[in-house]
Design a protein around this motif. Structure first.
Motif: not given
Length: 417
Positions: A142-155, A168-178, A185-186, A192-193
């Motif tokens: 469950m921690a890996g599932r919750v923190l998976s967006p952080l891995g996407r941001i890091t990549r 671009r990250i273009e993160l989907d999912g609930p409107d939370d802090e991540l 970041f986008d 910057l671009q």
């Protein structure tokens, strides 16, 4: 009678608020804190319920075992005979007194209760161990599932660090802090671009626009210098202006190449650093011979993926600098290429003036030379090493410089194979 004009009214206030709209119930927002609270609270609740259920079943089994009679009456004709599997002391209770018999029965009951408690404790510990393993495995998943967006941001951040600002990250999912972090970041990457694109476009356009008048000036000066009847003073002035114009052309070409090399190389082809180094040596051979500098070294095959023109510019700039910034007599330049530890390596070493270690980083800055010399130099425009570093970074490589003992530098450029 003319009517008086009505007083001017203030313009209506804008009803649109540029700030982001606030949710009507912000405390209902599915934030990371609420989700983690519900997740781990639910996990603890489920684990507690399972543990209590297991302990209840084990306790019920222990109580059922403890309620079994410790002895049985096997004969009651003339005298009472007692038999017990758990209490051998009462099997032959014929000669025992009443108080001794009662003591034996009490000890047997205590022993049976202790055995039941020991079984309950051992099974409860096994159940707790099993639940702990399950809880850790489930929590890890469950921690890996919750923190998976952080891995996407890091990549994405790692890709951006490699000069790919189009990611671009273009993160989907609930409107939370991540998601808020990813969107921020986008937005930062978008700004910057735009800034880098505008800067490169400006440098490129300015360089192209400056090429035309410089080419016209060179043509006019060359035509004037070709006139044999021109006065000597005027010819000397023309030669000085021609040298200044040539320096300006080199500066414009360097700025244009620096603007091009700041981008990530999209189209890559196999390029052998040995061939690139040999071509650079051939181009600088005449200048080296005029200065009495010997160029030596072995170029072994080292194939990389990249742009051949830009890679040739790396070798050319390094060899030119090594020849121009050399000693007056007995100087040499060594150019080698090889593959080491899975990387293609280009090394350019030379004799020359002593370079302090604290001056190394300044050499790679635009328009910077040794001893902070910026103008009046006939050795270049101060963009050579800046271009080398920019092109190397665009190819995923790295350049490092080290002072040589006795004077000169060792330039080492590495590229991924």
């Amino acid at each position: 009678m003319a009517s008086t004009p009505a007083p001017a009214q203030a313009p209506p206030k804008p009803t649109w608020d540029p700030r982001s709209p606030q949710a009507p119930f912000p405390w209902l927002r599915p934030t990371i804190r609420i989700r983690l609270t519900l997740l781990y609270g639910g996990m603890f609740l489920i684990a507690g319920i399972l543990l209590l259920s297991i302990i209840y079943l084990l306790a019920a089994q222990a109580i059922s075992t403890g309620n079994q009679p410790p002895f049985k009456i096997v004969s009651a004709s003339d005298e009472i005979k007692v038999a017990s599997a758990d209490c051998p002391a009462v099997n032959n209770a014929t000669g025992l007194l009443l108080n001794q018999f009662n003591s034996a029965i009490s000890a047997c009951i205590d022993h049976q209760r202790q055995v039941a408690l020991d079984n309950l404790l051992s099974r409860s510990l096994l159940a707790l161990l099993g639940l702990a393993v399950i809880a850790f495995a489930f929590g890890y998943a469950m921690a890996g599932r919750v923190l998976s967006p952080l891995g996407r941001i890091t990549r994405t951040a790692r890709a951006v660090a490699g000069s790919d600002l189009s990611r671009r990250i273009e993160l989907d999912g609930p409107d939370d802090e991540l998601k808020e972090l990813a969107d921020t970041f986008d937005d930062m990457l978008e700004r910057l671009q735009r800034a880098f694109t505008a800067q490169q476009r400006f440098v490129g356009n300015a360089s192209h626009e400056l090429r035309t008048p410089l080419a016209i000036n060179r043509t006019l000066l060359e035509v004037h210098l070709s006139d044999p009847g021109a006065p000597v003073e005027l010819q000397q002035l023309g030669k000085t202006l021609l040298a200044t114009n040539e320096r300006s052309e080199q500066l414009v070409e360097g700025l244009l190449l620096l603007a091009r090399s700041d981008n990530q190389i999209v189209e890559r082809k196999p390029v052998d650093l040995a061939e690139v180094a040999e071509q650079a040596v051939d181009q600088v051979h005449g200048e080296a011979a005029a200065k009495g500098v010997v160029i030596r070294g072995e170029q072994k095959p080292a194939v990389v993926q990249g742009n051949g023109v830009l890679l040739e510019r790396i070798a050319l700039n390094l060899v030119q600098n090594a020849v121009r910034y050399n000693v007056s007599e007995g100087g040499w330049v060594e150019v080698t290429t090889e593959v080491q530890h899975g990387q293609a390596v280009l090394v350019v070493s030379n004799t020359g003036p002593v370079v302090p270690a604290y001056e190394i980083d300044n050499l790679f800055e635009p328009f910077r030379r040794l001893r902070t010399e910026r103008t009046g130099s006939d050795k270049g425009v101060g963009l050579g090493l800046s271009i080398v570093r920019s092109v190397a970074r665009a190819h995923g490589g790295h350049i490092a410089a080290q002072p040589r003992e006795g004077g000169g530098l060792v330039m080492r450029v590495t590229f991924p194979v």
